[in-house]
Write a protein that holds these residues in place. Structure first.
Motif, short mmCIF file in Angstrom:
data_model
loop_
_atom_site.label_atom_id
_atom_site.label_comp_id
_atom_site.label_asym_id
_atom_site.label_seq_id
_atom_site.Cartn_x
_atom_site.Cartn_y
_atom_site.Cartn_z
N TYR A 70 -52.24 56.46 50.55
CA TYR A 70 -53.15 57.61 50.42
C TYR A 70 -54.03 57.45 49.18
O TYR A 70 -55.23 57.71 49.22
N SER A 71 -53.42 57.04 48.05
CA SER A 71 -54.19 56.87 46.82
C SER A 71 -55.22 55.76 46.95
O SER A 71 -56.35 55.87 46.47
N ILE A 72 -54.82 54.64 47.61
CA ILE A 72 -55.76 53.53 47.79
C ILE A 72 -56.95 54.01 48.62
O ILE A 72 -58.13 53.74 48.29
N ASN A 73 -56.69 54.71 49.72
CA ASN A 73 -57.78 55.18 50.59
C ASN A 73 -58.69 56.15 49.84
O ASN A 73 -59.91 56.13 50.01
N SER A 74 -58.08 57.01 48.97
CA SER A 74 -58.89 57.95 48.19
C SER A 74 -59.80 57.21 47.23
O SER A 74 -60.97 57.55 47.07
N LEU A 184 -48.31 53.58 64.24
CA LEU A 184 -49.29 53.59 63.14
C LEU A 184 -49.56 55.03 62.72
O LEU A 184 -49.30 55.97 63.46
N LEU A 185 -50.15 55.15 61.52
CA LEU A 185 -50.55 56.44 60.97
C LEU A 185 -51.92 56.28 60.34
O LEU A 185 -52.15 55.33 59.57
N SER A 186 -52.85 57.16 60.68
CA SER A 186 -54.22 57.09 60.15
C SER A 186 -54.37 58.04 58.97
O SER A 186 -53.86 59.16 58.99
N ILE A 187 -55.11 57.55 57.93
CA ILE A 187 -55.44 58.36 56.75
C ILE A 187 -56.96 58.37 56.64
O ILE A 187 -57.60 57.31 56.63
N LEU A 188 -57.56 59.55 56.57
CA LEU A 188 -59.01 59.68 56.50
C LEU A 188 -59.39 60.45 55.25
O LEU A 188 -58.76 61.46 54.92
N HIS A 189 -60.44 59.93 54.52
CA HIS A 189 -60.99 60.61 53.36
C HIS A 189 -62.51 60.71 53.53
O HIS A 189 -63.16 59.76 54.03
N PRO A 190 -63.13 61.79 53.12
CA PRO A 190 -64.59 61.88 53.18
C PRO A 190 -65.23 60.99 52.12
O PRO A 190 -64.70 60.83 51.02
N ILE A 191 -66.37 60.39 52.48
CA ILE A 191 -67.16 59.61 51.51
C ILE A 191 -68.37 60.47 51.15
O ILE A 191 -69.14 60.88 52.03
N VAL A 192 -68.51 60.75 49.87
CA VAL A 192 -69.53 61.70 49.42
C VAL A 192 -70.42 61.03 48.38
O VAL A 192 -69.94 60.29 47.52
#
Length: 923
Positions: A70-74, A184-192
């Motif tokens: 989660y931290s890497i994706n953020s 699998l598990l997907s993690i999504l973060h907004p790109i702003v």
């Protein structure tokens, strides 16, 4: 014992074996049962604790994996390269795919690992990451860790993300990838960028690492682990059977559904007797919080078959049973052997020897060894009856001799104990009475008198007077003895040998008199008058000197009327009595000398302490008497605490030694100030050193005014302009105001605006003979800018160093055992309960009660002192208010301060020490 077995004609050994068997079987079965129950309980507890720790560790590992991903994706959602890729991507999807395939040399329709380099590098470093990608707002990928781009618009995670108007980070429901053959598990973060949503950073993670942990740790087929996502779907289990079928744990049965519900609500626990299939399970479950902020949880279970635990418990019972049977067999054999060896064989040998002694034929066929011994003893008793009388006579003679020896031994044992008691006594008055008591006990004397040689060595003083028959116990210290002293010398200076006590004191010889009414050579008229007056009859008398180590007589012990213990008949004192009393006198003299020596040393020690404390107080003309008053206050508080019977300190009692230790610590608490410069201790103003620097500033400002006045007059000497005198007067008035302000800074508490104004004045210059000088030096500005008080930080540290110096000085003194804490109590009086004090910064748990008492006494005395140079004498109410604030801030002990106020200690002190104008509250 079965009832049909008769004891008739049964040997002692057979009877013993039956009883032994019953006793051993009962005892061993009881013990083995207890051991079995303990082992079963221990095993169940051990299994529970180990499985509980294991499932918590697994939960933590899974949580760390998800948090890490989660931290890497953020972080990637904020990476400038990814933002730049989205901003510069082709809007046309076909063109974008074509350019991407050309860049990474990929073939459409084939997955390969030649995608975005940054993603490939991160994926290589984190084996749990299955896929990394970034899309535009339409769900079309811009970059990917694969060599091909895809559209994720149909994925459930994308739809949930788009439906959220705030586009918050999302952890998707787990899904089983048929192509990857894994969950699998997907993690999504907004790109702003610039506060505008421009795309989505996505990551797919797998659980192969978790699966590997589980498979490596659990080799037992009866124990397995299940990991479920926030929807209850199984994403990892020991044999992956349920994972491939995407089974929801809620659907297994009602028990699993309830457990899953609790687990996904953040609850952990343990359940036994869970039915599934044809087996009974016990399981631990633990929630795994997700980092998305949605209060969602994964869950993990450790499940084992109850039959495995049952088999282990059965093995324990079998082992204990086998071990018990073995122990029982060996105990029976051992006891049987020992019974024959230690009882039956000695009985047989004793019977044989006794029969031979009395010339009776042995009975070889008997099976009852005890009855044989009884029969033999009866025969012997009849033969030995005639010898009994002669034996009793011999015993009586031996008893008489033993009685004489025992009496002698008892007296000498008593003398040893008396000597130990005398050596242990430290109080001289108690010692003197103990000497008379113990001497009378040794000699069985009815009365006793102790005389002490007066310091002038001219008289004997009656010190102790005991008489059991007259019920008299008098001590000179209590003022109950009104008998005149016995002179050692007559009026003409000759020795007084007529009185037996003075004769013994002068000659140093012991005197033993059988009957004082028939004795020659001594004047017993005083004794006879005393007998006539009281009705007593003095008869036997033993008078012994008490000599010190210099062979000087320091006292005389007189014992009267030795008595027989049984009849109380008066008898003469024996030679043994003389030897015992002589030895007792020598022992008593040594102890008396030691007590006197210790008292002198103690007086010298106290005098030394007080002289040092007085010297420290007198070092400054402003602190004279401070230490004495702190000692006085400290002792008053300690006394009140000792007298407390119902309050907070009802269980605290200061003994005499405790009080002495506390007083000495109070006397020595400021000994470290012997190294502190006087001008810092006495610093009345901020510029005060050896003298007050404000005097130089006053002179300088007067000089500045004269220089300005002279320069102005020189420039205007030939011409007079209107307003000249008024301007000069205004300038000089401003200089006077500036000096007045500077002079006030020397004493007052500074505000930020005061310091700024002071620096402005100090930065001004004046010139004399073309040389420029500042109004104030850097030293003067620094000292005048002191926020509160009169000390700089450097000077305050010098003041505070007196505490460490106190510890250093006192650490060199060889205090006796009952004063070992003096250095600690004395050096802790500036510590605070919150740890902000000095010199060690100790906290409440490290501060003893005694150090807290001295601290309160020291602060109260300092606040109410009438002789401080840096402030006027403080009112009593103001001092109480300040200390109340210190109590609220945990600078001083709240309980002691409240006790100090409630019990009126401050009032008692104020009446003795404070000036009338300081007392502004009722006492």
């Amino acid at each position: 014992m079965p009832p049909f077995i008769s004891f008739r004609n049964v040997s002692i050994l057979t009877r013993f074996n039956w009883l032994l068997a019953v006793g051993v079987i009962f005892s061993v079965l009881t013990a083995s049962g207890s051991v079995t129950l303990y082992l079963l309980h221990w095993y169940e507890k051990d299994v529970y604790e180990k499985e509980s720790l294991y499932i918590k560790r697994l939960a933590t590992n899974v949580k760390d994996c998800i948090n890490h991903a989660y931290s890497i994706n953020s972080l990637l959602s904020e990476h400038p390269d990814i933002i730049e890729s989205i901003m510069s991507s082709e809007s046309d999807w076909a063109t974008r795919v074509k350019l991407y395939n050309q860049r990474y040399k990929s073939t459409p329709g084939f997955y390969n690992s030649t995608g975005f380099p940054l993603f490939l590098q991160i994926q290589k470093q984190n084996e749990d990451i299955e896929l990394l990608y970034a899309t535009d707002t339409n769900g079309n990928q811009v970059v990917s860790s694969l060599g091909v781009l895809e559209q994720i618009t149909q994925s459930d995670s994308y739809k949930l993300f788009i439906d959220d108007p705030n586009h918050r980070p999302l952890l998707s429901k787990s899904f089983y990838s048929m192509t990857k053959n894994k969950p699998l598990l997907s993690i999504l973060h907004p790109i702003v960028k610039d506060n505008q949503w421009i795309g989505i950073m996505g990551m797919d993670i797998h659980f192969e690492t978790v699966q590997q942990w589980i498979e490596n740790d659990l080799s037992n087929t009866d124990v397995f682990v299940i990991l479920v996502d926030s929807y209850g779907v199984i994403i990892s289990d020991t044999d992956t059977t349920w994972v491939k079928q995407s089974v929801s744990l809620n659907q297994v049965n009602s028990q699993f559904k309830t457990i899953t519900t609790h687990m996904l609500k953040g609850q952990n626990g343990y359940e036994s007797a869970v039915e599934f299939g044809n087996h009974i399970y016990a399981l631990h479950y633990e929630p795994i919080p997700l980092p998305s902020g949605s209060n969602s949880y994964f869950g993990i279970m450790l499940v084992h078959l109850d039959k495995a635990m049952f088999q282990t418990q059965l093995n324990i019972c079998l082992f204990v049973a086998l071990f018990t049977g073995t122990i029982m067999f060996f105990l029976l054999m051992l006891f049987n052997f020992q019974f024959q060896k230690t009882i039956l064989l000695p009985l047989k040998e004793l019977t044989i020897k006794l029969r031979r002694l009395i010339h009776v034929e042995d009975n070889q066929d008997s099976h009852d060894e005890i009855q044989d011994l009884v029969d033999t003893f009866e025969i012997a008793q009849s033969k030995w009856h005639g010898l009994n009388e002669r034996l009793m006579q011999n015993i009586a003679e031996c008893h008489l001799r033993e009685k004489v020896l025992l009496k002698s031994e008892e007296r000498y044992q008593a003398f040893i104990l008396i000597g130990l008691a005398l050596s242990a006594e430290k109080d001289l008055n108690k010692l003197l009475e103990l000497i008379v008591d113990e001497a009378r006990i040794l000699t069985k004397a009815d009365a006793g008198t102790l005389y002490i040689v007066e310091p002038n060595k001219q008289e004997l003083r009656f010190e102790i007077l005991h008489n059991d028959s007259l019920r008299i116990r008098k001590r000179a210290i209590e003022g109950k003895i009104d008998l005149p002293n016995v002179p050692l010398y007559l009026d003409d200076g000759k020795p007084n040998y007529s009185n037996v006590s003075s004769y013994v004191a002068l000659s140093g010889h012991i005197v033993n008199i059988n009957d004082v009414y028939e004795a020659q050579g001594f004047d017993f008229s005083g004794t006879k008058r005393y007998d006539h007056h009281t009705g007593y009859r003095s008869q036997s008398m033993l008078v012994a000197p008490i000599k010190n180590i210099e062979d000087e007589v320091i006292g005389v012990l007189q014992l009267i009327n030795a008595q027989e213990p049984e009849t109380c008949k008066v008898v003469e004192f024996s030679n043994d009595d003389e030897r015992l009393i002589s030895s007792l006198g020598a022992q008593a003299a040594i102890t008396m000398t030691n007590i006197d020596l210790n008292k002198n040393l103690e007086h010298l020690f106290y005098a030394f302490i007080k002289s040092i404390a007085t010297a420290i107080d007198e070092k400054s003309p402003y602190t004279g008497g401070h230490i004495r008053r702190v000692v006085q206050l400290t002792d008053m508080i300690a006394q009140k605490i000792t007298e407390d019977q119902t309050g907070h300190f009802k269980d605290v009692h200061f003994t005499a030694n405790n009080r002495e230790e506390l007083r000495i610590a109070a006397w020595m608490h400021d000994i470290g100030k012997v190294t502190t410069p006087e001008h810092i201790v006495d610093k009345a103003t901020k510029l005060h050193t050896i003298y007050d620097g404000i005097q130089f500033i006053q002179t300088r400002f007067q000089l500045i005014a004269k220089v300005i006045e002279n320069n102005a007059l020189k420039e205007k000497v030939n011409r007079l302009e209107p307003g000249f005198a008024a301007n000069l007067s205004e300038i000089l008035s401003n200089i006077a105001k500036e000096y007045s302000f500077v002079e006030s800074c020397n004493r007052k508490r500074m505000l930020p605006e005061d310091i700024q104004k002071l620096k402005q004045i100090g930065s001004k210059t004046y010139a004399i003979d073309d040389v420029t000088y500042p109004y104030l030096t850097d030293f003067e500005i620094e000292h005048l800018s002191i926020y509160q008080g009169t000390l700089t930080d450097k000077e305050r540290k010098i003041i505070e160093s007196h505490v460490s110096m106190t510890m250093k000085i006192l650490d060199q003194l060889p205090f006796p055992n009952h004063l070992l804490n003096v250095k600690n109590f004395a050096s802790m009086h500036h510590e605070r309960l919150d740890g902000t004090g000095y010199h060690k910064g100790l906290k409440a748990e490290d501060l003893p009660l005694e150090a807290r008492i001295i601290a309160i006494a020291d602060i109260f005395e300092a606040l109410t002192a009438k002789d401080r140079p840096y402030r006027n004498p403080m009112k009593l109410s103001q001092a109480i208010d300040i200390m109340t604030q210190m109590k609220n801030n945990l600078h001083i002990d709240p309980d002691i301060f409240d006790f100090f106020i409630e019990r009126g200690v401050y009032k008692e002190y104020a009446r003795k020490e404070l000036a009338i104008d300081q007392i502004d509250m009722p006492l």
